[in-house]
Write an enzyme that holds these catalytic residues in place. Structure first.
Site, PDB file in Angstrom:
ATOM      1  N   SER A  63      16.409   7.144   5.939  1.00 29.68           N
ATOM      2  CA  SER A  63      16.564   8.417   5.239  1.00 29.68           C
ATOM      3  C   SER A  63      17.757   8.486   4.272  1.00 29.68           C
ATOM      4  CB  SER A  63      16.641   9.570   6.256  1.00 29.68           C
ATOM      5  OG  SER A  63      17.713   9.387   7.153  1.00 29.68           O
ATOM      6  N   ARG A  86      -1.677   2.449  -5.674  1.00 32.98           N
ATOM      7  CA  ARG A  86      -1.684   2.377  -4.216  1.00 32.98           C
ATOM      8  C   ARG A  86      -0.301   2.644  -3.630  1.00 32.98           C
ATOM      9  NH1 ARG A  86      -4.261  -3.329  -3.159  1.00 32.98           N
ATOM     10  NH2 ARG A  86      -4.059  -2.663  -1.009  1.00 32.98           N
ATOM     11  N   HIS A  87       0.721   2.633  -4.463  1.00 32.82           N
ATOM     12  CA  HIS A  87       2.093   2.881  -3.993  1.00 32.82           C
ATOM     13  C   HIS A  87       2.495   4.269  -4.473  1.00 32.82           C
ATOM     14  CE1 HIS A  87       2.618  -1.368  -2.889  1.00 32.82           C
ATOM     15  NE2 HIS A  87       1.848  -1.579  -3.934  1.00 32.82           N
ATOM     16  N   ASN A 486      12.340   7.173  -5.144  1.00 30.78           N
ATOM     17  CA  ASN A 486      13.711   7.026  -4.671  1.00 30.78           C
ATOM     18  C   ASN A 486      13.912   5.566  -4.281  1.00 30.78           C
ATOM     19  OD1 ASN A 486      12.826   6.639  -1.911  1.00 30.78           O
ATOM     20  ND2 ASN A 486      12.589   8.864  -1.753  1.00 30.78           N
ATOM     21  N   ARG A 488      14.339   4.092  -1.431  1.00 34.61           N
ATOM     22  CA  ARG A 488      13.567   3.615  -0.282  1.00 34.61           C
ATOM     23  C   ARG A 488      12.129   3.299  -0.669  1.00 34.61           C
ATOM     24  NH1 ARG A 488      12.332   6.803   5.428  1.00 34.61           N
ATOM     25  NH2 ARG A 488      12.024   4.933   6.721  1.00 34.61           N
ATOM     26  N   HIS A 492       9.985  -0.420  -0.817  1.00 35.78           N
ATOM     27  CA  HIS A 492       8.654  -0.683  -0.270  1.00 35.78           C
ATOM     28  C   HIS A 492       7.772  -1.329  -1.337  1.00 35.78           C
ATOM     29  CE1 HIS A 492       8.656   0.995   3.764  1.00 35.78           C
ATOM     30  NE2 HIS A 492       9.326   2.047   3.326  1.00 35.78           N
ATOM     31  N   ARG A 497       5.247  -6.266  -4.177  1.00 36.58           N
ATOM     32  CA  ARG A 497       4.840  -6.592  -5.535  1.00 36.58           C
ATOM     33  C   ARG A 497       5.781  -7.570  -6.232  1.00 36.58           C
ATOM     34  NH1 ARG A 497      -0.254  -5.964  -4.932  1.00 36.58           N
ATOM     35  NH2 ARG A 497      -0.874  -3.835  -4.399  1.00 36.58           N
TER      36      ARG A 497
END
Length: 543
Positions: A63, A86-87, A486, A488, A492, A497
């Site tokens: 967080s 997809r993201h 952001n 975080r 991901h 990718r």
């Protein structure tokens, strides 16, 4: 806008705006122990700050990495966006969020966003079995015959003294040999959501373009004085009286815009003669106030002057004093102008109630755990919809071929792009192609692109709508979009990718989306060097 096709082998990624620093992570992490002194703590010890970020990354405390924002402008082939899509970069709703749907006649119904996703992508079990047949009267035998058609065969189930006994035999066979067919409900794909004109706050409707599953995300719960509750990711944009704000930025006392009603305005109709005069005056300002190529202030798309009209931002029926104020005039495309005008017509009617968005104060804002999230993409010009009665933003803003003529810019792989796949799925590698293979690829793509764009132009010149004509264009066409995330959510995205030897979990992305990811990572590394270094040092795994 038409012209000779152009061919590019690279993508463009630019940082539009941001509020992203390593100190954002430190403040968020230290506020629980240092309170308001956390700002002073940040500047005390650089090595200690570096160690804290590394600790948060290593032990997967996610967080603190969400209290920042970056918006990227991306220009790339359409097939890249199909993977990017997809993201969902953090703008997501909990599965139990109720979406307000509106029929063409104005009838309201509600479905959860998780249910919409299931119906959109997976279909539903049909109510009728594949097994046909049933019960019939056999005149010769004077009995009831039971038979079922199943798996392309007729199954005779005998003669029965009563119709009920024959029906029971058919039911027993169907239960023992289930054969339900699964189909997607086309009607769900034609659904429209309730949306709101962000100028007049009047209710309208917009077609759903897609329903996405966005992965497991950390949620925040916002509750309002009227009893509405929204559970969404901290980055999801919600409408407030002061414009769009991220859910995670809002505190108790701030206001959200929610669905409501109000008495219909009682102003008298603008006299026809005065309306004609206002129209003539407005038309006289076109050449002066609309550039040869200008931007629609509603959908932000670019158009030739002939495709734009001057629109009264504050409607004439709302404030007659602004009817001849050129500061109240802005260019709008035909589609957006028509949509806005239709919603404004209600302002000239008297009596009854109208549906509008109105403020509702927040009474609580708290963390709400992690779970699977979803999102919608809806048509413009007002890319918003209602979730649990609260106005939220659709999170995917890609260039639309419905509202503007698409430019003939296409992707052709550069010579450095590896062309040949070797090995089995899961173990394959790409290796460089030969000069001859690159020549074949280049000539085939360019020829196909030219032919497709010529067909597109031919349909446009024949008066075919852009949204129909664009169907012939290939996925190698360049498009543009804005992506907001952001740190975080970006981590991901980068973990999946980009291909990097330092990654704890190997990834094998398509080269073109990796090109986009590499440029985004380079920009982010300059904005948040300590966070980026910790990401790399800990196996490029998002916390």
């Amino acid at each position: 806008m038409s012209g000779e096709p152009r061919f590019l082998s690279d993508v463009t990624v630019e940082l539009v705006r941001h509020s992203a620093k390593d100190t954002d992570v430190l403040w968020a992490a230290r506020v629980s122990t240092a309170g308001e002194q956390s700002i002073e703590e940040v500047n005390k010890d650089a090595e200690k700050s570096k160690g804290l970020i590394n600790y948060l990354m290593r032990d997967r405390h996610g967080s603190p990495f969400e209290h920042n924002s970056m918006t990227f402008f991306i220009n790339a082939p359409i097939f890249v966006f199909r993977e990017f899509h997809r993201h969902r970069v953090g703008w997501c709703l909990a599965g139990d969020s109720e979406i307000t749907l509106v029929s063409e006649k104005g009838h309201i119904r509600r479905r959860t966003i998780a249910e919409l996703y299931r119906l959109w992508h997976h279909g539903v079990e049909d109510v009728l079995p594949r097994a046909g047949g049933g019960v019939s009267w056999h005149k010769g035998a004077q009995k009831w015959t039971a038979q079922v058609r199943h798996s392309k065969r007729i199954h005779y189930l005998g003669l029965h003294d009563t119709k009920e006994a024959a029906a029971q035999a058919v039911a027993a066979f169907r239960e023992a040999n289930p054969s339900k067919r699964v189909r997607k409900l086309d009607s769900v794909r034609r659904n429209h959501v309730r949306c709101f004109d962000e100028v007049t706050l009047m209710a309208s409707r917009a077609r759903i373009v897609d329903v996405m599953e966005s992965g497991v995300k950390q949620l925040i719960r916002l509750s309002t004085a009227s009893g509405r509750t929204l559970r969404c990711s901290v980055d999801h944009a919600v409408l407030t009286p002061h414009g769009w704000r991220k859910a995670g930025e809002l505190v108790v006392g701030d206001e959200l815009m929610v669905a409501g009603t109000a008495p219909r305005p009682s102003e008298a109709l603008v006299p026809p003669s005065l309306r004609r005069g206002i129209g003539v005056w407005t038309s006289m300002q076109r050449l002066r106030l609309i550039k040869q190529v200008d931007t629609c202030y509603l959908c932000s798309e670019t158009f030739d002057r002939d495709e734009l009209t001057l629109d009264h931002v504050v409607p004439v029926a709302s404030d007659l004093l602004k009817a001849l104020d050129e500061r109240n005039l802005k260019p709008a495309c035909t589609k957006c102008h028509r949509t806005k005008s239709n919603s404004e017509q209600a302002l000239a009617k008297r009596g009854g109630k109208i549906s509008i968005a109105k403020p509702d104060p927040i009474v609580s804002a708290e963390d709400d755990g992690e779970e699977m999230t979803y999102d919608l993409s809806v048509e413009g010009p007002w890319h918003n919809f209602l979730a649990n009665g609260i106005v939220v933003h659709n999170s995917y803003n890609e260039e639309s071929g419905r509202y503007r003529e698409l430019s003939p810019v296409f992707y052709v792989p550069g010579h450095e792009r590896k062309l040949v796949q070797e090995g089995k799925p899961g173990r394959y590698v790409f290796v460089p192609g030969s000069d001859e293979q690159h020549k074949v690829v280049t000539e085939a793509m360019e020829s196909s692109y030219r032919q497709a764009y010529a067909a597109y132009q031919e349909m446009l010149e024949a008066g075919v709508a852009r949204e129909v004509a664009r169907a012939v264009l290939p996925v190698g066409l360049f498009s543009t979009m804005y992506a907001t995330c952001n740190a975080r959510s970006l981590m991901h995205f980068l973990s999946l990718r980009t291909k990097d030897e330092r990654a704890r979990v190997p990834s094998f992305p398509q080269r073109e989306i990796e090109m986009v990811a590499e440029r985004m990572e380079a920009i982010w590394a300059e904005l948040m060097p300590l966070t980026h270094a910790a990401f790399v040092a800990n196996g490029r795994v998002a916390p």
